[in-house]
Design a protein around this motif. Sequence first.
Motif, PDB file in Angstrom:
ATOM      1  N   TYR A  41       0.816  -1.214   0.000  1.00 37.68           N
ATOM      2  CA  TYR A  41       0.000   0.000   0.000  1.00 37.68           C
ATOM      3  C   TYR A  41       0.851   1.265   0.000  1.00 37.68           C
ATOM      4  N   ARG A  87      -5.939  -0.271   7.315  1.00 36.62           N
ATOM      5  CA  ARG A  87      -5.996  -0.364   5.852  1.00 36.62           C
ATOM      6  C   ARG A  87      -7.399  -0.081   5.334  1.00 36.62           C
ATOM      7  N   SER A  88      -8.378  -0.692   5.989  1.00 34.00           N
ATOM      8  CA  SER A  88      -9.760  -0.504   5.569  1.00 34.00           C
ATOM      9  C   SER A  88     -10.187   0.955   5.709  1.00 34.00           C
ATOM     10  N   GLY A 146      -9.683   1.925   1.995  1.00 36.13           N
ATOM     11  CA  GLY A 146     -10.892   1.247   1.587  1.00 36.13           C
ATOM     12  C   GLY A 146     -10.673  -0.230   1.321  1.00 36.13           C
ATOM     13  N   ASP A 147     -11.762  -0.902   0.959  1.00 37.55           N
ATOM     14  CA  ASP A 147     -11.722  -2.347   0.735  1.00 37.55           C
ATOM     15  C   ASP A 147     -11.704  -2.722  -0.743  1.00 37.55           C
ATOM     16  N   GLU A 148     -11.578  -1.723  -1.633  1.00 40.64           N
ATOM     17  CA  GLU A 148     -11.510  -2.028  -3.054  1.00 40.64           C
ATOM     18  C   GLU A 148     -10.150  -2.634  -3.420  1.00 40.64           C
ATOM     19  N   GLU A 164      -4.991  -4.256   9.691  1.00 38.95           N
ATOM     20  CA  GLU A 164      -6.083  -4.560   8.774  1.00 38.95           C
ATOM     21  C   GLU A 164      -7.191  -3.514   8.873  1.00 38.95           C
ATOM     22  N   GLU A 165      -7.509  -3.095  10.085  1.00 41.09           N
ATOM     23  CA  GLU A 165      -8.541  -2.068  10.266  1.00 41.09           C
ATOM     24  C   GLU A 165      -8.060  -0.715   9.733  1.00 41.09           C
TER      25      GLU A 165
END
Length: 203
Positions: free
Chosen positions: A50, A111-112, A116-118, A108-109
């Motif tokens: 990312y 990142r979301s 986003g989750d795309e 992980e949270e």
Amino acid sequence: MDFASILIQTLNSLQYGLLLFLVASGLTLVFGIMGIINLAHGSFYMIGAYLAFVLTGFTGSLFTAILLGIPLSFVIGALLEWALFSHLYKRDHLEQVLLTYGLILIFEELRSLLVGDEVHGVDIPALFSASIPLSDVLSYPVYRLVISAVCIVLALGLYFLIQRTRLGMMIRAGNHDRSMVEALGININMIYRVVFALGFALA
């Protein structure tokens, strides 16, 4: 199956194995030298991906993103070691597992929330976008060959660092006998910080 197909599968296998080595090398450094069970190493790999995506978006160049991302990753790794992992060296493995598993959930949270989750990706640089023809219908991407070459260069660089430099000598000595290294006046905590940050940067 013709020769071109066999060659492609062989090259794919080599590339996949080299990528696994690259990811696992940081994990091996941290566990082998510091004795830390780091379940969050896959999250470090995610952070690197990312970082490449975000920095490429800002700079417009994957090469610039890599040049910025590697030292930034090293700094993030050093900060994590200072804030969290430095307190685990004399604790048992259960506490290491609990901390690193907690980091997986946190990263992980984050990142979301941040990206986003795309599904995201980075375009292959035009310099490496060509393919090498292997038959009338089959070809192999230059980019994959470049990635394999980068992995090999990093493997040789790691070997040289660990086996042929003064820093590598101190790392190996700290792994063998931490107390003796400290008695010789070497800051073993700083050595561990460098090792952890290097493992993070490799991810």
